[in-house]
Scaffold this motif. Structure first.
Motif, short mmCIF file in Angstrom:
data_model
loop_
_atom_site.label_atom_id
_atom_site.label_comp_id
_atom_site.label_asym_id
_atom_site.label_seq_id
_atom_site.Cartn_x
_atom_site.Cartn_y
_atom_site.Cartn_z
N PRO A 196 2.28 -4.68 -7.17
CA PRO A 196 1.31 -3.75 -6.58
C PRO A 196 0.05 -3.63 -7.44
O PRO A 196 0.13 -3.59 -8.68
CB PRO A 196 2.07 -2.41 -6.55
N LEU A 197 -1.08 -3.59 -6.77
CA LEU A 197 -2.36 -3.42 -7.48
C LEU A 197 -2.45 -2.07 -8.18
O LEU A 197 -3.10 -1.91 -9.18
CB LEU A 197 -3.53 -3.57 -6.50
N THR A 200 0.82 -1.22 0.00
CA THR A 200 0.00 0.00 0.00
C THR A 200 0.85 1.27 0.00
O THR A 200 0.39 2.32 -0.44
CB THR A 200 -0.96 0.01 1.20
N SER A 201 2.10 1.19 0.47
CA SER A 201 3.00 2.36 0.46
C SER A 201 4.17 2.14 -0.49
O SER A 201 5.26 2.67 -0.29
CB SER A 201 3.52 2.63 1.88
N TYR A 202 3.93 1.40 -1.53
CA TYR A 202 4.96 1.01 -2.48
C TYR A 202 5.56 2.24 -3.17
O TYR A 202 4.84 3.13 -3.60
CB TYR A 202 4.34 0.09 -3.53
N VAL A 215 -1.52 -5.98 -2.72
CA VAL A 215 -0.71 -6.96 -3.46
C VAL A 215 -1.59 -7.72 -4.45
O VAL A 215 -2.62 -8.30 -4.08
CB VAL A 215 -0.04 -7.96 -2.50
N GLY A 216 -1.18 -7.71 -5.71
CA GLY A 216 -1.83 -8.50 -6.74
C GLY A 216 -0.92 -9.60 -7.23
O GLY A 216 0.30 -9.56 -7.03
N ALA A 217 -1.52 -10.60 -7.88
CA ALA A 217 -0.76 -11.68 -8.50
C ALA A 217 -0.94 -11.59 -10.00
O ALA A 217 -2.08 -11.49 -10.49
CB ALA A 217 -1.22 -13.04 -7.98
#
Length: 348
Positions: A347-348, A187-189, A307-309
């Motif tokens: 990251p989403l 979320t803070s990427y 986080v996405g895959a």
């Protein structure tokens, strides 16, 4: 009474030595530290931020930077070679691979394999061996697992063929079965520090990415890499082990090179967590220049914050047009070295 000395050396297993359900406990555990990372980043143009910076990893919810996922793969794979593929003709493919725990500097890795399939080839000289290999840390916790199949020579061509068993293998790991490292939070990427602004929402299923850059493979570096992973397969070192007198480049070397090249266009595909399938389509030899392209196959959300895959096809080539994979008859083009299907976290 005269004492008879038994042989002290090990010629490795041949196809007729395996049986279904056999457990192979692989020798020589290995403690991995920052030296492995330094050598890995020297051998490959690897620069994903999560594996380069403790601070970046901490900002993503991890205690510090783990070792690259492919370091774990190579070490676990290398342990298995003396028992599985010392007498191999070629490593053929992978499936059902999952990274289960991060590997931290100071962890000690070992591996073991179960024989899950056998199929003798029609020539009666070789057979295909299927194994499920598991890597474990010093706490006996599995850190990764995968299935691979390899063509192995027979010692005695007159030995009877075993009953054919080909294990059922799924086409892909479900996104819900992927293991997300504890605490991971994007979320803070920091996209400025990661190298690219692209998040998972910016990629479309079916999109193809030419990674542009190329690296020419040399004899010295591939043999250094293969020794680093303690891979003893004869075809990588001994020119008499192949009919054409060449040394075959370790397939994992091609995987890591292509993964590193994919940074240009996929810098935020940070962690590899699933290996759906893979094939070494053609041999790679010294002097070949590796290039890579990717195709987006699928996307999914995960339970981890932000986080996405992303499921990707990674193709390594030694020439030819970008995005060219197979000829009209369905066979891989002779310029294709690797066709790898994997899941990464982004990251989403």
């Amino acid at each position: 009474m005269m004492k008879t000395n038994a042989p002290k050396t090990n010629a490795g297993n041949f196809f007729e030595d395996y049986r279904i359900g056999q457990i192979l406990t692989h020798a020589v555990p290995r403690t991995v530290k920052m030296g492995e990372r330094a050598l890995y980043h020297a051998l490959y143009p690897a620069r994903h931020a999560l594996y380069s910076s403790d601070k970046f990893a901490q900002d993503c919810g991890l205690p510090f930077s783990p070792l690259d996922d492919m370091i774990a793969f190579h070490v676990v794979f290398g342990k298995s070679v003396p028992d599985v593929s010392l007498n191999a003709v070629a490593n053929l493919g992978y499936a059902q691979g999952r990274w289960l725990l991060p590997v931290w500097p100071g962890d000690t890795l070992r591996s073991e394999s179960e024989v899950i399939g056998l199929k003798e080839n029609s020539n009666g000289k070789t057979g295909v061996l299927y194994v499920r290999t598991t890597g474990l840390n010093q706490h006996d916790q599995p850190v990764m697992e995968y299935v691979r199949w390899v063509m192995v020579r027979k010692r005695d061509t007159s030995a009877p063929a075993p009953e054919t068993v080909v294990p059922p293998l799924t086409d892909a790991i479900k996104a819900t079965d992927l293991v997300i490292p504890e605490g991971l939070d994007f979320t803070s990427y920091n996209f400025a520090l990661s190298g690219e602004a692209h998040r998972m929402a910016d990629y479309d299923i079916g999109e193809k990415i030419d990674h542009i850059d190329g690296v020419t493979i040399e004899e010295a570096e591939h043999m250094m890499a293969t020794r680093l992973w303690q891979n003893t397969a004869k075809v990588h070192f001994d020119t008499s082990a192949r009919p054409d007198g060449t040394r075959l480049i370790y397939g994992g070397h091609v995987i890591s090179m292509a993964r590193a090249l994919s940074f240009n266009g996929l810098a935020n595909a940070q962690m590899v967590v699933g290996l759906n399938g893979g094939a070494h389509a053609n041999p790679c030899l010294a002097g070949d220049t590796i290039r890579a392209w990717s195709e987006v196959l699928d996307k999914a959300e995960t339970s981890a914050p932000g986080v996405g895959a992303i499921r990707l096809r990674l193709v390594a080539t030694k020439g030819g047009e970008a995005f060219a994979l197979r000829s009209e008859d369905g066979k891989y083009l002779p310029t294709v070295l690797l066709d790898l299907d994997y899941w990464a976290l982004m990251p989403l």
